[in-house]
Design a protein around this motif. Sequence first.
Motif, PDB file in Angstrom:
ATOM      1  N   ALA A  67      31.020 -55.025 -27.997  1.00  0.00           N
ATOM      2  CA  ALA A  67      31.684 -56.302 -28.294  1.00  0.00           C
ATOM      3  C   ALA A  67      33.118 -56.068 -28.752  1.00  0.00           C
ATOM      4  CB  ALA A  67      30.904 -57.069 -29.365  1.00  0.00           C
ATOM      5  N   ALA A  68      33.343 -54.989 -29.492  1.00  0.00           N
ATOM      6  CA  ALA A  68      34.691 -54.671 -29.929  1.00  0.00           C
ATOM      7  C   ALA A  68      35.584 -54.327 -28.744  1.00  0.00           C
ATOM      8  CB  ALA A  68      34.650 -53.506 -30.914  1.00  0.00           C
ATOM      9  N   GLU A  69      35.032 -53.608 -27.789  1.00  0.00           N
ATOM     10  CA  GLU A  69      35.810 -53.241 -26.601  1.00  0.00           C
ATOM     11  C   GLU A  69      36.229 -54.489 -25.829  1.00  0.00           C
ATOM     12  OE1 GLU A  69      35.751 -49.921 -23.039  1.00  0.00           O
ATOM     13  OE2 GLU A  69      33.906 -50.320 -24.161  1.00  0.00           O
ATOM     14  N   LYS A  70      35.351 -55.480 -25.751  1.00  0.00           N
ATOM     15  CA  LYS A  70      35.694 -56.741 -25.071  1.00  0.00           C
ATOM     16  C   LYS A  70      36.813 -57.464 -25.815  1.00  0.00           C
ATOM     17  CE  LYS A  70      31.007 -57.513 -23.273  1.00  0.00           C
ATOM     18  NZ  LYS A  70      29.796 -58.381 -23.373  1.00  0.00           N
ATOM     19  N   LEU A  71      36.762 -57.434 -27.134  1.00  0.00           N
ATOM     20  CA  LEU A  71      37.785 -58.097 -27.931  1.00  0.00           C
ATOM     21  C   LEU A  71      39.137 -57.390 -27.769  1.00  0.00           C
ATOM     22  CD1 LEU A  71      38.343 -60.319 -30.066  1.00  0.00           C
ATOM     23  CD2 LEU A  71      37.790 -58.625 -31.816  1.00  0.00           C
ATOM     24  N   LEU A  72      39.102 -56.081 -27.606  1.00  0.00           N
ATOM     25  CA  LEU A  72      40.329 -55.306 -27.484  1.00  0.00           C
ATOM     26  C   LEU A  72      40.944 -55.379 -26.094  1.00  0.00           C
ATOM     27  CD1 LEU A  72      39.274 -52.139 -29.510  1.00  0.00           C
ATOM     28  CD2 LEU A  72      41.249 -53.581 -30.011  1.00  0.00           C
ATOM     29  N   ALA A  73      40.144 -55.623 -25.081  1.00  0.00           N
ATOM     30  CA  ALA A  73      40.621 -55.564 -23.701  1.00  0.00           C
ATOM     31  C   ALA A  73      41.877 -56.408 -23.452  1.00  0.00           C
ATOM     32  CB  ALA A  73      39.502 -55.953 -22.746  1.00  0.00           C
ATOM     33  N   PRO A  74      41.936 -57.661 -23.912  1.00  0.00           N
ATOM     34  CA  PRO A  74      43.136 -58.472 -23.638  1.00  0.00           C
ATOM     35  C   PRO A  74      44.403 -57.971 -24.327  1.00  0.00           C
ATOM     36  CG  PRO A  74      41.262 -59.859 -24.275  1.00  0.00           C
ATOM     37  CD  PRO A  74      40.898 -58.452 -24.589  1.00  0.00           C
ATOM     38  N   THR A  75      44.255 -57.074 -25.304  1.00  0.00           N
ATOM     39  CA  THR A  75      45.427 -56.577 -26.032  1.00  0.00           C
ATOM     40  C   THR A  75      46.113 -55.423 -25.316  1.00  0.00           C
ATOM     41  OG1 THR A  75      44.232 -54.906 -27.341  1.00  0.00           O
ATOM     42  CG2 THR A  75      44.226 -57.176 -28.171  1.00  0.00           C
ATOM     43  N   GLY A  76      45.508 -54.968 -24.219  1.00  0.00           N
ATOM     44  CA  GLY A  76      46.058 -53.819 -23.508  1.00  0.00           C
ATOM     45  C   GLY A  76      45.552 -52.491 -24.027  1.00  0.00           C
ATOM     46  N   TRP A  77      44.585 -52.539 -24.927  1.00  0.00           N
ATOM     47  CA  TRP A  77      44.016 -51.313 -25.485  1.00  0.00           C
ATOM     48  C   TRP A  77      43.344 -50.486 -24.406  1.00  0.00           C
ATOM     49  CZ3 TRP A  77      38.795 -49.697 -26.112  1.00  0.00           C
ATOM     50  CH2 TRP A  77      38.602 -48.613 -26.989  1.00  0.00           C
ATOM     51  N   THR A  78      43.550 -49.195 -24.437  1.00  0.00           N
ATOM     52  CA  THR A  78      42.937 -48.280 -23.483  1.00  0.00           C
ATOM     53  C   THR A  78      41.938 -47.399 -24.203  1.00  0.00           C
ATOM     54  OG1 THR A  78      44.950 -48.220 -22.156  1.00  0.00           O
ATOM     55  CG2 THR A  78      43.348 -46.449 -21.803  1.00  0.00           C
ATOM     56  N   ARG A  79      40.735 -47.393 -23.718  1.00  0.00           N
ATOM     57  CA  ARG A  79      39.688 -46.587 -24.347  1.00  0.00           C
ATOM     58  C   ARG A  79      39.973 -45.098 -24.118  1.00  0.00           C
ATOM     59  NH1 ARG A  79      33.216 -47.598 -23.586  1.00  0.00           N
ATOM     60  NH2 ARG A  79      32.457 -45.853 -24.854  1.00  0.00           N
ATOM     61  N   PRO A  80      39.918 -44.286 -25.183  1.00  0.00           N
ATOM     62  CA  PRO A  80      40.111 -42.842 -25.019  1.00  0.00           C
ATOM     63  C   PRO A  80      39.036 -42.228 -24.120  1.00  0.00           C
ATOM     64  CG  PRO A  80      40.351 -43.485 -27.316  1.00  0.00           C
ATOM     65  CD  PRO A  80      39.786 -44.673 -26.590  1.00  0.00           C
ATOM     66  N   ASP A  81      39.295 -41.049 -23.649  1.00  0.00           N
ATOM     67  CA  ASP A  81      38.353 -40.329 -22.779  1.00  0.00           C
ATOM     68  C   ASP A  81      36.983 -40.294 -23.443  1.00  0.00           C
ATOM     69  OD1 ASP A  81      36.866 -38.551 -21.292  1.00  0.00           O
ATOM     70  OD2 ASP A  81      38.393 -36.979 -21.255  1.00  0.00           O
ATOM     71  N   PRO A  82      35.973 -40.905 -22.837  1.00  0.00           N
ATOM     72  CA  PRO A  82      34.658 -41.019 -23.485  1.00  0.00           C
ATOM     73  C   PRO A  82      33.958 -39.689 -23.714  1.00  0.00           C
ATOM     74  CG  PRO A  82      34.543 -41.776 -21.213  1.00  0.00           C
ATOM     75  CD  PRO A  82      35.989 -41.588 -21.521  1.00  0.00           C
ATOM     76  N   ALA A  83      34.415 -38.629 -23.051  1.00  0.00           N
ATOM     77  CA  ALA A  83      33.750 -37.335 -23.190  1.00  0.00           C
ATOM     78  C   ALA A  83      34.350 -36.474 -24.294  1.00  0.00           C
ATOM     79  CB  ALA A  83      33.801 -36.574 -21.865  1.00  0.00           C
ATOM     80  N   THR A  84      35.427 -36.934 -24.921  1.00  0.00           N
ATOM     81  CA  THR A  84      36.090 -36.130 -25.947  1.00  0.00           C
ATOM     82  C   THR A  84      35.642 -36.544 -27.341  1.00  0.00           C
ATOM     83  OG1 THR A  84      37.989 -37.628 -26.006  1.00  0.00           O
ATOM     84  CG2 THR A  84      38.095 -35.770 -24.476  1.00  0.00           C
ATOM     85  N   TYR A  85      35.924 -35.677 -28.311  1.00  0.00           N
ATOM     86  CA  TYR A  85      35.464 -35.882 -29.686  1.00  0.00           C
ATOM     87  C   TYR A  85      36.637 -36.277 -30.583  1.00  0.00           C
ATOM     88  CZ  TYR A  85      31.234 -33.466 -28.158  1.00  0.00           C
ATOM     89  OH  TYR A  85      30.092 -33.112 -27.488  1.00  0.00           O
ATOM     90  N   PRO A  86      36.604 -37.466 -31.151  1.00  0.00           N
ATOM     91  CA  PRO A  86      37.695 -37.870 -32.050  1.00  0.00           C
ATOM     92  C   PRO A  86      37.529 -37.264 -33.440  1.00  0.00           C
ATOM     93  CG  PRO A  86      36.073 -39.615 -31.929  1.00  0.00           C
ATOM     94  CD  PRO A  86      35.601 -38.547 -30.972  1.00  0.00           C
ATOM     95  N   SER A  87      38.633 -37.113 -34.127  1.00  0.00           N
ATOM     96  CA  SER A  87      38.589 -36.824 -35.560  1.00  0.00           C
ATOM     97  C   SER A  87      38.503 -38.163 -36.285  1.00  0.00           C
ATOM     98  CB  SER A  87      39.853 -36.081 -35.997  1.00  0.00           C
ATOM     99  OG  SER A  87      40.990 -36.922 -35.808  1.00  0.00           O
ATOM    100  N   GLY A  88      38.314 -38.124 -37.597  1.00  0.00           N
ATOM    101  CA  GLY A  88      38.333 -39.363 -38.360  1.00  0.00           C
ATOM    102  C   GLY A  88      39.654 -40.087 -38.191  1.00  0.00           C
TER     103      GLY A  88
END
Length: 461
Positions: A67-88
């Motif tokens: 649901a958050a991804e849907k809310l972000l989509a109109p803002t031009g937000w790009t999802r980071p590579d789903p296979a990588t590991y984020p830090s905090g």
Amino acid sequence: MSDKSAPASLPTVVIGAGPIGLAAAANLVERGLEPLVLEAGPQPAAAVRAWAHVRLFSTWGEVVDPAAEKLLAPTGWTRPDPATYPSGSDWAEQYLQPLADALGDKVRTGATVTGVSRAGRDRIVDADRDTQPFVVHVTYADGSEERLFARAVIDASGTWATPSPAGGSGLPALGERAASDRITYRVPDLDDPDVRRRYAGRRTAVIGSGASAFTALAGLAHLAKAPDGAGTKGVWILRRGISGSTFGGGASDQLPARGALGLAAKAAVDDGHADAVTGFRTDAVERDADGRLVLVAEDGRRLDPVDEVVVLTGFRPDLSFLSEIRLRLDERLEAPVELAPLIDPNQHSCGTVYPHGHRELSHPEEGVYLVGMKSYGRAPTFLALTGYEQVRSVVAAIAGDTDAADRVELTLPETGVCGGAGLFDTPAAEEESTGGCCAPAPALIELGAVGTLRAPASGGC
């Protein structure tokens, strides 16, 4: 709010602007409901930012709410590579902050919730209780106070602010508070020059047996091998013995990075960068003549002095501001009673959790839900995926969509660790008889444990 008699017209208050709280707000927006997120910290995701240096063992694909991804989509937000590991830090800056920005004035920071109740009804009053809106008392960073009214309350405040103590009884050890200048309850950021100098060349006790302890041990071992870290030594203190499950699932863990953490901790002990002290339940923290700390166990054992202590014994929920709300909590875990058996570390330590949603998270006070890490009480091993599914179900229930709320689907990666987590040692035969969730319980193994506590050794037992 003036229309206190019509709770349906009021917002749903979400306590905490962390990953699960912001996901709850996104789900509320998707349902056409009004959220109001109250964050005690100065920024959204304040707790996540506090461990910004720690890398998650979940990938980006597992820490973004749909649901958050849907809310972000109109803002031009790009999802980071789903296979990588984020830090905090990555999680906060690349996802949680943009999500809070998208929610706009629905998120308030510097807003500490000090109490939740029913309007005009304390905990003991039954009359017309269910028809009254919730009243939420808030204190802001500038010292001002406000009373807000809500149709429902979702507590996603987590447990970060209330770490468990070093004391083996669940209470602070004698002298623990007095030694606070040498004790931390967080994983040290050894890339920070000031923090690095604090631990470099020093002897540090690490108390705990979970992923945070693994991270700290691996970090100290890495520091010991660096040019500026000569003489760095860890003392790993466990309240139980070492078994095949102590270091997690290793290569069998379906979250590879989580398995790698345990293997890194094992390597720290095997390579002599840390000694393991088992069956040690801290009773007191004393200072020697040089001001160093001496840990004393309940059975009278005393360890050689250490310079620093890192306490990573888990967290516990702060229930103080919910004292006027009728909750139904497990007497051991402080988690909702229907959820507690599914997450009880006395029974299992598998990564799979039986699918659960609003029904397992409900309380006698209809409309109040503890979600996210807060819902787990004192139990460990919470995953973001669990919280995202929790709030999807809870918000559907608040919206009156019972079918969607009951349709809970949750599949989590297995840890590769099965049988009881073992808050105390259990004979192997007894462990096997409990019918662990994946495979027979592991046997005890010998691994660089300290034989004589007065002269720590890096070799065998």
